[in-house]
Enzyme design. Sequence first.
Site, PDB file in Angstrom:
ATOM      1  CB  CYS A   6       7.654  -7.440   0.530  1.00  0.00           C
ATOM      2  SG  CYS A   6       7.709  -8.190   1.412  1.00  0.00           S
ATOM      3  CG  ASN A  53       2.003  -6.792   3.194  1.00  0.00           C
ATOM      4  OD1 ASN A  53       2.572  -6.083   4.332  1.00  0.00           O
ATOM      5  ND2 ASN A  53       2.733  -7.691   2.535  1.00  0.00           N
TER       6      ASN A  53
HETATM    7  N1  LIG Z   1      10.704  -6.082   2.632  1.00  0.00           N
HETATM    8  C1  LIG Z   1       9.420  -6.240   3.904  1.00  0.00           C
HETATM    9  O1  LIG Z   1       9.367  -6.864   4.299  1.00  0.00           O
HETATM   10  C2  LIG Z   1       8.152  -5.818   3.311  1.00  0.00           C
HETATM   11  C3  LIG Z   1       7.250  -5.982   3.776  1.00  0.00           C
HETATM   12  C4  LIG Z   1       5.748  -5.648   3.421  1.00  0.00           C
HETATM   13  C5  LIG Z   1       5.936  -5.014   1.889  1.00  0.00           C
HETATM   14  N2  LIG Z   1       7.019  -4.451   1.889  1.00  0.00           N
HETATM   15  C6  LIG Z   1       6.884  -3.478   0.664  1.00  0.00           C
HETATM   16  O2  LIG Z   1       6.296  -1.969   1.031  1.00  0.00           O
HETATM   17  C7  LIG Z   1       5.335  -1.312  -0.345  1.00  0.00           C
HETATM   18  C8  LIG Z   1       3.834  -1.604  -0.221  1.00  0.00           C
HETATM   19  O3  LIG Z   1       3.628  -1.367   1.403  1.00  0.00           O
HETATM   20  P1  LIG Z   1       3.112   0.456   1.795  1.00  0.00           P
HETATM   21  O4  LIG Z   1       2.081   0.638   0.471  1.00  0.00           O
HETATM   22  O5  LIG Z   1       2.247   0.669   2.745  1.00  0.00           O
HETATM   23  O6  LIG Z   1       4.590   0.804   1.456  1.00  0.00           O
HETATM   24  P2  LIG Z   1       4.503   2.439   1.864  1.00  0.00           P
HETATM   25  O7  LIG Z   1       6.203   2.950   1.989  1.00  0.00           O
HETATM   26  O8  LIG Z   1       3.908   3.521   1.035  1.00  0.00           O
HETATM   27  O9  LIG Z   1       4.305   2.694   3.370  1.00  0.00           O
HETATM   28  C9  LIG Z   1       4.257   2.316   4.089  1.00  0.00           C
HETATM   29  C10 LIG Z   1       4.286   2.797   5.847  1.00  0.00           C
HETATM   30  O10 LIG Z   1       5.518   4.000   5.554  1.00  0.00           O
HETATM   31  C11 LIG Z   1       4.765   4.736   6.117  1.00  0.00           C
HETATM   32  N3  LIG Z   1       5.382   6.031   5.387  1.00  0.00           N
HETATM   33  C12 LIG Z   1       5.826   6.339   4.192  1.00  0.00           C
HETATM   34  N4  LIG Z   1       5.730   7.865   3.756  1.00  0.00           N
HETATM   35  C13 LIG Z   1       6.916   8.218   5.195  1.00  0.00           C
HETATM   36  C14 LIG Z   1       8.260   8.681   5.277  1.00  0.00           C
HETATM   37  N5  LIG Z   1       8.471   9.382   4.527  1.00  0.00           N
HETATM   38  N6  LIG Z   1       7.985   9.072   6.576  1.00  0.00           N
HETATM   39  C15 LIG Z   1       7.711   8.422   7.386  1.00  0.00           C
HETATM   40  N7  LIG Z   1       6.884   7.212   7.176  1.00  0.00           N
HETATM   41  C16 LIG Z   1       6.177   7.212   6.405  1.00  0.00           C
HETATM   42  C17 LIG Z   1       3.574   4.748   5.248  1.00  0.00           C
HETATM   43  O11 LIG Z   1       2.507   5.640   6.237  1.00  0.00           O
HETATM   44  C18 LIG Z   1       3.156   3.504   6.258  1.00  0.00           C
HETATM   45  O12 LIG Z   1       3.133   2.955   7.565  1.00  0.00           O
HETATM   46  C19 LIG Z   1       5.931  -2.324  -1.090  1.00  0.00           C
HETATM   47  O13 LIG Z   1       7.393  -2.201  -1.617  1.00  0.00           O
HETATM   48  C20 LIG Z   1       6.255  -3.649  -0.223  1.00  0.00           C
HETATM   49  O14 LIG Z   1       7.516  -4.870  -1.100  1.00  0.00           O
HETATM   50  C21 LIG Z   1       8.044  -5.346   2.340  1.00  0.00           C
HETATM   51  C1  LIG Z   2       7.000 -11.106   5.476  1.00  0.00           C
HETATM   52  N1  LIG Z   2       6.383 -11.405   4.454  1.00  0.00           N
HETATM   53  C2  LIG Z   2       7.082 -12.040   2.980  1.00  0.00           C
HETATM   54  C3  LIG Z   2       5.161 -12.952   5.009  1.00  0.00           C
HETATM   55  C4  LIG Z   2       5.325 -10.589   3.891  1.00  0.00           C
HETATM   56  C5  LIG Z   2       6.007  -9.367   3.204  1.00  0.00           C
HETATM   57  O1  LIG Z   2       5.344  -8.715   2.507  1.00  0.00           O
END
Ligand SMILES: NC(=O)c1ccc[n+]([C@@H]2O[C@H](COP(=O)([O-])OP(=O)(O)OC[C@H]3O[C@@H](n4cnc5c(N)ncnc54)[C@H](O)[C@@H]3O)[C@@H](O)[C@H]2O)c1
Ligand SMILES: C[N+](C)(C)CC=O
Length: 487
Positions: free
Chosen positions: A282, A151
């Site tokens: 997120c 994202n």
């Molecule tokens: N807290 C934060 O700062 C933040 C920021 C952005 C997104 N997010 C969260 O991310 C999610 C959406 O993003 P997404 O769909 O890319 O997430 P995702 O969990 O599907 O993937 C994230 C990353 O992890 C990798 N990955 C997946 N499974 C793995 C494993 N078993 N081992 C190692 N790597 C692995 C993926 O290839 C990708 O690069 C939402 O839940 C969102 O809330 C959190």
């Molecule tokens: C860090 N922030 C909030 C901008 C991206 C999260 O999805």
Amino acid sequence: MNTPILCSYIGGRSIDNPALPLVDNIEPATGKVLCRVQQAGDDEVALAVAAAKQGFAIWSAMTGAERGRILNRAAQLLRERNAELALLEVRDNGKPIQEAEVVDVMSGADCVEYFAGLAASIHGQQFPLKGAFAYTRREPLGVCLGIGAWNYPIQIACWKSAPALACGNAMIYKPASLTPMTAIELAKIYTEAGVPDGVFNVILGSSKPARQLIAHPDVAKVSVTGSVETGKAIMADAAKTLKRVTMELGGKSPLIIFDDADLDQAVSAAMLANFYTQGEICTNGTRVFVHESIHDAFLEKLVARTRKLKIGDPLHPDTQVGAQISGDHAATVLRYVEQGIAEGASLLAGGQRVEVPGCEGGHFIAPTIFAGCHDDMSIVREEIFGPVMSVLKFKDEAEVLARANDTRLGLAAGVFTRDLARGHRMAEKLQAGVCWINNYNITPIEMPFGGLKESGIGHENSLVTLDHYTQLKSVYVELSGVACPYE
Ligand SMILES: NC(=O)c1ccc[n+]([C@@H]2O[C@H](COP(=O)([O-])OP(=O)(O)OC[C@H]3O[C@@H](n4cnc5c(N)ncnc54)[C@H](O)[C@@H]3O)[C@@H](O)[C@H]2O)c1
Ligand SMILES: C[N+](C)(C)CC=O
């Protein structure tokens, strides 16, 4: 025209291995192929670790001031290339260009600049003792692995690499497979700025190379941004070699609007907290609790303003709501909309696909507002990661606090009130890693960012992140001989 091929970036250069399988990288707004991505294999993983170890030896031997100077150049290059990088991010991610030009690259540059400034100040402490003294050394960890979500691709790559590099570590970064492009540009910028080869490497592919790197004994730490399920899987894998972890995971955050709030400001915040980056954030405040006495007035303003949002081609400067990251993701979001309706919530706005002329292959969803929601509905309990807001009524402070905290997640929370004592009281009791009073989704580099409960472990940004990318060594120095009871 030939479709460009994107390769992993290891040891200061692109590693083209024509034998690797290729996966199409799709532009979310059009459904067209932007580039084809070589999926890193065993050789690239081994090469990346070897390059990172070599880079680490050179980089960690430099002074903090030297590292800071180089990172500052990288920050400057990011700022100078904001327009082109923002454009690339929009094509890769589908978010509106008006957002990417002011937030995505610039917040990444802010981070690189901030940690560049700190690099020369990373040090241990001295402890005077009786006839002796002790000191601590704050040392880099070695090779760190960064794993990103789709994202905020370049922002996340900067939020992980800048503190890691400032502390003297090398990093191997694995961007989300849906948005691999700007991490490669960041790697080129680091090289151009003077970061030695191997200090920042990008491995492309699905979770497979990431899992191989997590298992690798020469990788010291893993920092991931992703879903809660991914965080748990990575933590379990990292435990096998007892690696340090930082986890930035999902949320289902409350935004609480009290009866004394400035209504127009609260409506603005609720919209920003749900529809920015087409809802794919997120920290989004997707559970909007509104005091019963202002509930109807709030909804009237909210719905009227939401209906005016401009959904369209993300590259058009007027567009406010872009394309969902993929067809699969859009289908998931729409399933939640159907579930919300089936569970009895009232759909007041959006909830449907929107056709955008010129972007027929994209997946656009109108910003969606549900009212009449209850705490046990799936749209209220589960992270949707799309433009879907649930509005809930509340009567008093104690009740809304209990309901806001009734989740296993704890990423963020917001409170709108003119009573600052109440704002602080709520911030103390809300189980969330970031609490905003009278604003939402503001993440300045100076402020620690991280989740509580199942939303995360550790932080990004701010001074505290230095602790996550260094280890402390204690050194005791005897000045008065060994006191020994033995003959
Ligand atoms: N807290 C934060 O700062 C933040 C920021 C952005 C997104 N997010 C969260 O991310 C999610 C959406 O993003 P997404 O769909 O890319 O997430 P995702 O969990 O599907 O993937 C994230 C990353 O992890 C990798 N990955 C997946 N499974 C793995 C494993 N078993 N081992 C190692 N790597 C692995 C993926 O290839 C990708 O690069 C939402 O839940 C969102 O809330 C959190
Ligand atoms: C860090 N922030 C909030 C901008 C991206 C999260 O999805």
